[in-house]
Design a protein around this motif. Structure first.
Motif, PDB file in Angstrom:
ATOM      1  N   GLN A 100      -9.228  -9.907 -52.536  1.00 61.56           N
ATOM      2  CA  GLN A 100      -8.140 -10.667 -53.136  1.00 61.56           C
ATOM      3  C   GLN A 100      -7.655 -10.010 -54.423  1.00 61.56           C
ATOM      4  N   GLN A 101      -8.575  -9.502 -55.221  1.00 63.68           N
ATOM      5  CA  GLN A 101      -8.183  -8.815 -56.454  1.00 63.68           C
ATOM      6  C   GLN A 101      -7.403  -7.546 -56.139  1.00 63.68           C
ATOM      7  N   LEU A 102      -7.845  -6.819 -55.115  1.00 63.17           N
ATOM      8  CA  LEU A 102      -7.146  -5.588 -54.747  1.00 63.17           C
ATOM      9  C   LEU A 102      -5.720  -5.890 -54.305  1.00 63.17           C
ATOM     10  N   ALA A 103      -5.561  -6.971 -53.546  1.00 62.39           N
ATOM     11  CA  ALA A 103      -4.217  -7.357 -53.121  1.00 62.39           C
ATOM     12  C   ALA A 103      -3.342  -7.680 -54.330  1.00 62.39           C
ATOM     13  N   ASN A 104      -3.914  -8.390 -55.289  1.00 64.70           N
ATOM     14  CA  ASN A 104      -3.190  -8.725 -56.509  1.00 64.70           C
ATOM     15  C   ASN A 104      -2.862  -7.472 -57.308  1.00 64.70           C
ATOM     16  N   PHE A 105      -3.793  -6.542 -57.315  1.00 65.17           N
ATOM     17  CA  PHE A 105      -3.609  -5.287 -58.062  1.00 65.17           C
ATOM     18  C   PHE A 105      -2.449  -4.480 -57.481  1.00 65.17           C
ATOM     19  N   CYS A 106      -2.185  -4.646 -56.186  1.00 71.79           N
ATOM     20  CA  CYS A 106      -1.080  -3.921 -55.560  1.00 71.79           C
ATOM     21  C   CYS A 106       0.259  -4.304 -56.175  1.00 71.79           C
ATOM     22  N   ARG A 107       0.357  -5.533 -56.680  1.00 70.04           N
ATOM     23  CA  ARG A 107       1.595  -5.938 -57.353  1.00 70.04           C
ATOM     24  C   ARG A 107       1.825  -5.087 -58.596  1.00 70.04           C
ATOM     25  N   ILE A 108       0.753  -4.720 -59.251  1.00 67.88           N
ATOM     26  CA  ILE A 108       0.855  -3.853 -60.429  1.00 67.88           C
ATOM     27  C   ILE A 108       1.155  -2.422 -59.999  1.00 67.88           C
ATOM     28  N   TYR A 138       0.498 -11.430 -50.421  1.00 71.15           N
ATOM     29  CA  TYR A 138      -0.253 -10.229 -50.754  1.00 71.15           C
ATOM     30  C   TYR A 138      -0.081  -9.132 -49.719  1.00 71.15           C
ATOM     31  N   LYS A 139       0.121  -9.511 -48.485  1.00 68.21           N
ATOM     32  CA  LYS A 139       0.397  -8.489 -47.471  1.00 68.21           C
ATOM     33  C   LYS A 139       1.713  -7.775 -47.787  1.00 68.21           C
ATOM     34  N   VAL A 140       2.683  -8.512 -48.331  1.00 71.97           N
ATOM     35  CA  VAL A 140       3.950  -7.897 -48.742  1.00 71.97           C
ATOM     36  C   VAL A 140       3.681  -6.765 -49.733  1.00 71.97           C
ATOM     37  N   GLU A 141       2.848  -7.038 -50.745  1.00 74.75           N
ATOM     38  CA  GLU A 141       2.570  -6.030 -51.770  1.00 74.75           C
ATOM     39  C   GLU A 141       1.793  -4.849 -51.195  1.00 74.75           C
ATOM     40  N   VAL A 142       0.830  -5.132 -50.329  1.00 74.64           N
ATOM     41  CA  VAL A 142       0.029  -4.063 -49.722  1.00 74.64           C
ATOM     42  C   VAL A 142       0.911  -3.168 -48.854  1.00 74.64           C
ATOM     43  N   LYS A 145      -7.316  -2.608 -44.237  1.00 76.91           N
ATOM     44  CA  LYS A 145      -8.039  -3.827 -43.880  1.00 76.91           C
ATOM     45  C   LYS A 145      -7.317  -5.069 -44.399  1.00 76.91           C
ATOM     46  N   LEU A 146      -6.771  -4.959 -45.617  1.00 78.43           N
ATOM     47  CA  LEU A 146      -6.021  -6.079 -46.179  1.00 78.43           C
ATOM     48  C   LEU A 146      -4.764  -6.358 -45.373  1.00 78.43           C
TER      49      LEU A 146
END
Length: 774
Positions: free
Chosen positions: A226-234, A363-367, A287-288
Motif C-alpha cells: 500500500q505504501q509503494l502504491a502511494n509512493f507512485c503518486r510521488i 492506486y492502480k492508476v498511479e502504478v 504485482k500491484l
C-alpha cells in the motif's frame, strides 16, 4: 489585510488601527526583505494579547509563542503537542472547507487563520521543529513523538492548500524536501509525509533528483504494497518530462529549439534509471497492478461509486480511513508488511464495498502511469523485458472483466477529452491509463504478441501458412509461457468492449489507439487478418459512416486505425467495398475524410500506398478484380483527386504551425510525390502546383511554403533515428529514397525539372528566407 485586522468602530481611533496595521506590515516586510521581525515569538506577549481581539487573530500568535517556548531541544515536547493540537483544530476547518468547496483560490479573506499562522512564522517554526533532530549534536536526543510529527505535517499541508506561497517556499528548501523522505520510513507518519511531499513536488521549479534521497533503495524496499502504491503518486512527478506549456511551445520548431537547450539526459530520464536500479521495484509494481480485489455486487454499484467519489474530492479522506483500518488491525494482530493485515481488518469490512474498490483503483492508476512512463523512456527495452518476465499482461488480462471493464450500464457515461491529466473519476482514469499502457506496450515492439493467448498465436501462424507467407519473426520468437491465459487474450477482450462503447465515448479514442499500436510498424498481413476476421473493419466503418459520431478525436483515431488495418491488404479493400455498397455511403465516407485532412491524412496515405502496390500486382486475378470494383481505389486512381489532396495537404501547414499532430500531412504529401517520382511524373505534379497557384491568383504561395517545409523536414528527421525508422516501416519506402527525393526537390538548379525552384517565377521566389531560426 482589512479582513485579517478586523473592523474598527469609529470611536476606536486611528492610532489603534495604525498600531495593528503596523505589526502586520512589519511582518509582511520581513518576509520579503529577510530583515526585522520574523515570527510572533519576537514580540512581547502582552502586546500580542492586547491586539489579538481587535485584529481577529484568534489567539494564534500567542499560541505560536507558547509552542516555540515549549519546543526547545531540552523541553517537554508533550506540551508542544498540546499547543499544536489547539492550533491544528483552528486550521483544519479551513482546510476542509477548501477541499469541499471546489478548491477556491487561496486568499487571506477566505482562510484568515491559516494566513495569520503563516504570517507570524508558524510554517518556519514547524519546519524547525521537524528538522531539529537532524541538527542537534546531542547524544541523548529527545525523540519526537509520532503524534507530534503527524500533527506538524498535517498543519503544514493545511497551510499549503490554504495559503498562497507556502508550498513554493517549502519547495525552495531542498534540505527540507529531502528530509521529508526520511520520515517515510515510519509507517505511522507515512501518509501525512507522502501527501505533503506530493503537494510540494507539484510546484517545485526544478525536478528533484531521486538519487539524492538518502538510502532510496532501502526506503522503497521497506514499503509495504500500500505504501509503494502511494509512493507512485510521488514518483509520477519525478519521472515525467515537464509540460512544455502553451500551444505555441508544442510546435516542432519550438520543441527542437528546446531540446537543444536542455542537457541530455534530462533529470526525468536520470530518475527513471535510478528507479530501475532498485532491486525488485518493477516486479512489485507488476504485482500491484495485477493483484485482485473484491468484486462489487448489486445493481446500484455505479451510483454508489459515484456518490463516494463526489465526497472523496481527493485521496486524503479515503487514505485516512484505510489507514484507520490498518491501525485497528495492528492492535488486534501481529503487524504484517503485506496487504493481509488490511484485508482482515474489521473496519475495512465495515467500509462500503465501493470504497475498497475505489481505493485499489486509485492506486492502480498511479502504478500503471509509472509503468507507462518507463515504457516510453530510453530504457524501454529493459522495462519491456521485465514487464514480460513478471507477467504484467497476463495479470491485467485476468483482471479485465472483473475490475478494468466490469459489466455495468453507464447511463450517465462521462465523455471527456483525450488529456490523460483530466479531472475525472477513478473509474475513468483507470480505464484510460490501462489503454495508454497497452498502447505504449504494443507500439513498435515484438512483445505485442503477449497480448494474445496460445490459441490466438496459433491462429496467426495458420493465417500465414494459408497465405503462403513466412511467419513474422517476432511471432516465432514469442515465449508462450508469458502470453495471456484463458479463452481470450487481452487484445480480443479489448475489441469486444470497443464495439459496445457509445459512438462519442472518449474511451473509443484510447481503445482505437491501443489497437492501432498493435498494427503499427512493419505491416503484417496475419495481424490484419486476425482483426478483420473479428469484424473490426465493419465496426470502424459503422462508426465513421452510420453512427453519427461527431468527435474529431474519435474519428481521427478511427481513420488512423483503418489505415493500418487496410494498408497493402487486398482483402480489407474487398471488405470495404462490400460495406460501402451505395453511392450515398461512399459520399458520407469521403465527406468525413475531407472535413479534416489533419485527422484523416494517414488513411489517405494508406490508400495511395496500397493503390501503388496493387497496380504492380496485375498478374493476381483477385487484385485485378478488386482494383476494378473498389470505389475507394477507383477514386484515388484518378490523378485529379490525388492532386486535390496534395494541394490541400501542403496548404494547411507551414513551418511555424507544424506539430507532432499535423507533421503527418507533410509526410503524406511527400509520399504522393515519391510515388510520382518513381513513375517519372514528378515534373507533372510540380507543374500542377504551379498552375494551381496561378488559378488562385497567388503565384508562389504553395511552392514557397512547400520548399520551406522540406528544409525543416531535413533538419527534423535527419537527426532522429526513431522517426526515420517509423517512416520507412509504415510506407515500405526506404528512408534513403525519402532523403533523396527531398534533396531533389530542394535542388537549387533551376534547370532541373524535379526542383521546386524551377516552377517559381523570379519575382515571386521566397525560398531562402530563414524561417527556421529559434
Amino acid at each position: 489585510m482589512a479582513t485579517l485586522l478586523g473592523s474598527e468602530s469609529p470611536c476606536a481611533g486611528g492610532k489603534r488601527r495604525h498600531c495593528n496595521s503596523s505589526i502586520v506590515t512589519k511582518f509582511t516586510a520581513s518576509k520579503i526583505t529577510g530583515q526585522g521581525f520574523s515570527r510572533g515569538t519576537e514580540l512581547p506577549g502582552g502586546l500580542l494579547q492586547e491586539r489579538d481581539k481587535r485584529a481577529k487573530w484568534h489567539g494564534i500568535p500567542t499560541l505560536l509563542q507558547r509552542l516555540y517556548e515549549s519546543s526547545h531541544p531540552n523541553s517537554d515536547l508533550s506540551n508542544a503537542y498540546s499547543f499544536l493540537k489547539v492550533l491544528s483544530s483552528q486550521l483544519s476547518m479551513e482546510a476542509m472547507s477548501f477541499v469541499t468547496e471546489d478548491r477556491k483560490t487561496a486568499q487571506e479573506s477566505t482562510f484568515p487563520n491559516t494566513y495569520t499562522f503563516d504570517l507570524f512564522g508558524g510554517v518556519d517554526l514547524l519546519v524547525e521543529i521537524l528538522m531539529r533532530p537532524t541538527l542537534t549534536m546531542q547524544k541523548n536526543k529527545n525523540n519526537m513523538n509520532d503524534d507530534l510529527v503527524k500533527e506538524c505535517l498535517s498543519v503544514l499541508y493545511n497551510c499549503c492548500i490554504c495559503t498562497e506561497g507556502v508550498t513554493k517556499s517549502l519547495a525552495a528548501r531542498d534540505d527540507f524536501v529531502l528530509f521529508l523522505f526520511t520520515l517515510m520510513t515510519n509507517k505511522k507518519t507515512f501518509l501525512q509525509t507522502a501527501t505533503l511531499i506530493e503537494d510540494i513536488l507539484g510546484v517545485k521549479k526544478e525536478m528533484i533528483q531521486l538519487e539524492g534521497i538518502p538510502n532510496l533503495s532501502g526506503l522503497v524496499q521497506s514499503f509495504d504494497q500500500q505504501q509503494l502504491a502511494n509512493f507512485c503518486r510521488i514518483l509520477s512527478v519525478t519521472i515525467s518530462e515537464p509540460d512544455v506549456g502553451n500551444d505555441d511551445k508544442h510546435t516542432l520548431l519550438a520543441k527542437n529549439a528546446q531540446q537543444k537547450r536542455i542537457a541530455s539526459p534530462s533529470r526525468a530520464e536520470v530518475n527513471q534509471v535510478t528507479l530501475l536500479n532498485i532491486p525488485g521495484f518493477i516486479e512489485r509494481l507488476c504485482k500491484l497492478a495485477t493483484r485482485k480485489v473484491s468484486e462489487a455486487t448489486g445493481a446500484n454499484f455505479l451510483q454508489e461509486l459515484e456518490d463516494w467519489y463526489t465526497w472523496l474530492d481527493n485521496a486524503l479522506v479515503l487514505d485516512a480511513l484505510m489507514q484507520m483500518a490498518t491501525e485497528e488491525a495492528e492492535q488486534s494482530s501481529t503487524e504484517s508488511s503485506d496487504e493481509s493485515s488490511l484485508a482482515t481488518s474489521p473496519l475495512r469490512h465495515r467500509l462500503p464495498q465501493s470504497m475498497k474498490i475505489v481505493h485499489e483503483i486509485m492506486y492502480k492508476v498511479e502504478v500503471l502511469y509509472v509503468l507507462c512512463v518507463l515504457l516510453m523512456g530510453r530504457q524501454r527495452n529493459q522495462v519491456h523485458k521485465m514487464l514480460a518476465e513478471f507477467r504484467l499482461i497476463p495479470g491485467l488480462n485476468n483482471l479485465f472483466d472483473k475490475l478494468i471493464w466490469r459489466k455495468y450500464t453507464a447511463t450517465n457515461h462521462v465523455v471527456h477529452g483525450q488529456n490523460e491529466n483530466c479531472d475525472c473519476s477513478p473509474e475513468i482514469s483507470f480505464k484510460i491509463q490501462f489503454l495508454r499502457l497497452l498502447q505504449s506496450f504494443s507500439d513498435h515492439h515484438e512483445n505485442k504478441y503477449l497480448l494474445l493467448n496460445s490459441q490466438e498465436l496459433n491462429e496467426l501462424s495458420a493465417i500465414s501458412m494459408k497465405a503462403n507467407i513466412p511467419e513474422v519473426e517476432a511471432l516465432v520468437n514469442t515465449d508462450r509461457s508469458l502470453v495471456c491465459d484463458g479463452k481470450k487474450g487481452l487484445l480480443t477482450r479489448l475489441l469486444t468492449v470497443m464495439k459496445r462503447e457509445p459512438p462519442d465515448s472518449s474511451f473509443r479514442f484510447w481503445q482505437a489507439r491501443a489497437v492501432e499500436s498493435f498494427l503499427r510498424g512493419a505491416t503484417s498481413y496475419a495481424d490484419q487478418m486476425f482483426l478483420l476476421k473479428r469484424g473490426l473493419l465493419e465496426h470502424i466503418l459503422f462508426c465513421i459512416i452510420d453512427s453519427g459520431c461527431t468527435s474529431r478525436d474519435v474519428l481521427q483515431s478511427y481513420f488512423d486505425l483503418l489505415g493500418e488495418l487496410m494498408k497493402f491488404n487486398i482483402d480489407a479493400f474487398k471488405r470495404f467495398n462490400k460495406y460501402v455498397n451505395t453511392p450515398e455511403k461512399f459520399q458520407t465516407f469521403m465527406t468525413q475524410i475531407n472535413s479534416s485532412l489533419v485527422d484523416s491524412n494517414m488513411l489517405v496515405r494508406c490508400i495511395v500506398l496500397s493503390l501503388d502496390r496493387f497496380e504492380s500486382q496485375t498478374e493476381d486475378v483477385k487484385v485485378v478484380e478488386v482494383l476494378s470494383e473498389c470505389c475507394l481505389l477507383s477514386y484515388m486512381a484518378k490523378v485529379e483527386n490525388r492532386l486535390s489532396f496534395l494541394f490541400r495537404l501542403i496548404n494547411i501547414i507551414n513551418v511555424q504551425t507544424l506539430t507532432q499532430e499535423n507533421v503527418s500531412c507533410l509526410n503524406t504529401s511527400l509520399v504522393i510525390l515519391m510515388l510520382a517520382r518513381r513513375k517519372a511524373k514528378l515534373p507533372f505534379y510540380l507543374n500542377a502546383l504551379r498552375e494551381k497557384e496561378y488559378a488562385e491568383k497567388y503565384p508562389g504561395f504553395l511552392l514557397n511554403n512547400f520548399h520551406n517545409l522540406l528544409r525543416f523536414w531535413q533538419r527534423h528527421y535527419l537527426n532522429k533515428d526513431k522517426d526515420s525508422t517509423c517512416l520507412e516501416n509504415s510506407s515500405c519506402i526506404p528512408f534513403s529514397y525519402w532523403k533523396e527525393t527531398v534533396s531533389v526537390l530542394l535542388c537549387s538548379d533551376r534547370t532541373s525539372l524535379c526542383a521546386i525552384a524551377s516552377y517559381i517565377d523570379e519575382p515571386f521566389m521566397d525560398l531562402y528566407r530563414d524561417l527556421l531560426e529559434d
